[in-house]
Design a protein around this motif. Sequence first.
Motif, short mmCIF file in Angstrom:
data_model
loop_
_atom_site.label_atom_id
_atom_site.label_comp_id
_atom_site.label_asym_id
_atom_site.label_seq_id
_atom_site.Cartn_x
_atom_site.Cartn_y
_atom_site.Cartn_z
N HIS A 1 6.66 69.34 35.08
CA HIS A 1 6.96 69.02 36.91
C HIS A 1 8.61 69.24 35.88
O HIS A 1 8.90 69.59 34.57
N LEU A 2 9.66 69.62 36.25
CA LEU A 2 10.56 69.51 36.72
C LEU A 2 11.47 68.59 36.96
O LEU A 2 12.06 68.60 38.04
N ALA A 3 11.91 67.30 36.73
CA ALA A 3 12.98 66.27 37.13
C ALA A 3 13.89 65.73 36.52
O ALA A 3 12.75 65.60 35.31
N GLY A 4 14.63 65.24 36.45
CA GLY A 4 15.10 64.09 35.56
C GLY A 4 15.58 63.23 36.24
O GLY A 4 16.26 63.31 37.61
N TRP A 5 16.21 61.87 35.78
CA TRP A 5 17.22 61.07 36.44
C TRP A 5 18.35 61.79 36.54
O TRP A 5 19.47 61.82 35.53
N GLY A 6 19.13 61.01 37.33
CA GLY A 6 20.38 62.39 37.43
C GLY A 6 20.94 63.13 38.10
O GLY A 6 21.72 63.99 37.65
N GLU A 7 19.91 64.21 37.81
CA GLU A 7 19.27 65.47 38.29
C GLU A 7 19.32 65.93 39.70
O GLU A 7 18.88 65.27 40.51
N GLY A 8 20.54 66.96 40.60
CA GLY A 8 20.07 67.49 41.86
C GLY A 8 19.93 68.88 41.90
O GLY A 8 19.17 69.29 40.91
N TRP A 9 19.73 69.62 42.38
CA TRP A 9 20.12 70.83 43.74
C TRP A 9 21.21 71.48 41.90
O TRP A 9 20.65 72.71 41.88
N ILE A 10 22.28 71.09 42.25
CA ILE A 10 22.86 71.62 41.32
C ILE A 10 22.91 71.83 39.81
O ILE A 10 23.43 72.82 38.85
N HIS A 11 21.68 70.39 39.17
CA HIS A 11 21.48 71.17 37.59
C HIS A 11 19.97 72.39 38.19
O HIS A 11 19.61 72.24 36.74
N MET A 12 19.40 71.85 38.35
CA MET A 12 18.12 73.07 38.74
C MET A 12 17.92 74.12 39.59
O MET A 12 16.77 75.13 38.91
N ALA A 13 19.05 74.85 40.07
CA ALA A 13 19.48 75.75 40.89
C ALA A 13 18.78 76.40 39.32
O ALA A 13 18.46 77.89 38.88
N PRO A 14 20.52 76.08 38.31
CA PRO A 14 20.06 77.40 36.87
C PRO A 14 18.86 77.36 36.03
O PRO A 14 18.50 77.83 35.49
N LEU A 15 17.35 76.07 36.59
CA LEU A 15 16.95 76.39 35.57
C LEU A 15 15.30 76.92 36.43
O LEU A 15 14.61 76.83 35.25
N ILE A 16 14.94 77.10 37.98
CA ILE A 16 14.22 76.97 38.03
C ILE A 16 13.70 78.25 38.34
O ILE A 16 12.53 78.46 38.07
N GLY A 17 14.52 79.23 37.56
CA GLY A 17 14.25 80.26 37.43
C GLY A 17 13.17 81.03 36.62
O GLY A 17 12.28 81.28 36.20
N ASP A 18 13.75 80.38 35.29
CA ASP A 18 12.47 80.71 33.89
C ASP A 18 11.61 79.15 34.10
O ASP A 18 10.69 79.64 33.03
N ALA A 19 11.69 78.25 34.74
CA ALA A 19 10.62 77.64 34.99
C ALA A 19 9.73 77.55 35.28
O ALA A 19 8.27 77.50 34.94
#
Length: 224
Positions: free
Chosen positions: A68-86
């Motif tokens: 998965h790509l999920a995290g406690w306390g994480e949101g769109w602001i955190h995942m937008a920079p990560l999603i491309g590489d994932a």
Amino acid sequence: MLRFMPVGDSMTIGSAGEHTWRYRLWRHLCAAYAGPFTFVGPRETLYDQEAEAPVSHAYADPGFPRGHLAGWGEGWIHMAPLIGDAVRRHRADVLLVSLGLIDLGFYTDAEQTADNVRAFITAARAADPRIRMVLMPVTPNIRAEHDAPFAGQVARFNELLAKTAADLDEHSSPLVLAPPPPSYDIHADTYDGTHPGPSGEHKIAAAFADAMHEAWGLGAPYGA
């Protein structure tokens, strides 16, 4: 093989000892989807509330693909920079995204959060122009029940998310909005007003499953 990537916050990563909605959806797809599939992502752990860190592998049933790509306390602001590489690294075909509560609660207002949704979608498509996405609005939660300004931000963001999904939907890279389960009850389906218990896990899984079946004919309605 069809590769699903769950993307989310604390409701998606889950806590030690839980099944998670990811597991409930996997069980459903095992029965409802005829082709090979798996869940992928750069993370596999649950959140350990005692350690206050995502270090647990203590799933109630660990026998499923836990990527998965999920995290406690994480949101769109955190995942937008990560999603491309994932997406590139794990060759995801379908993103199952449940985000927004953390953003609105701590980081960004509804309009700023919607901007981060657009950045997320752009980055995912840059990694794979044919990526499919199911986007879930912010689900009912205890803060929205007692904090009227926050509830207004949640309602506004959910409107903007629906508009974004409609505006950016493409035939080659479809976006589907999965509305929160209509019967979702924070007093019965969560253990603290926010995080899903077993019935909440089933209802979130059902929302994703039913959205994919209705939009793409994938699998079957949840519970069928």
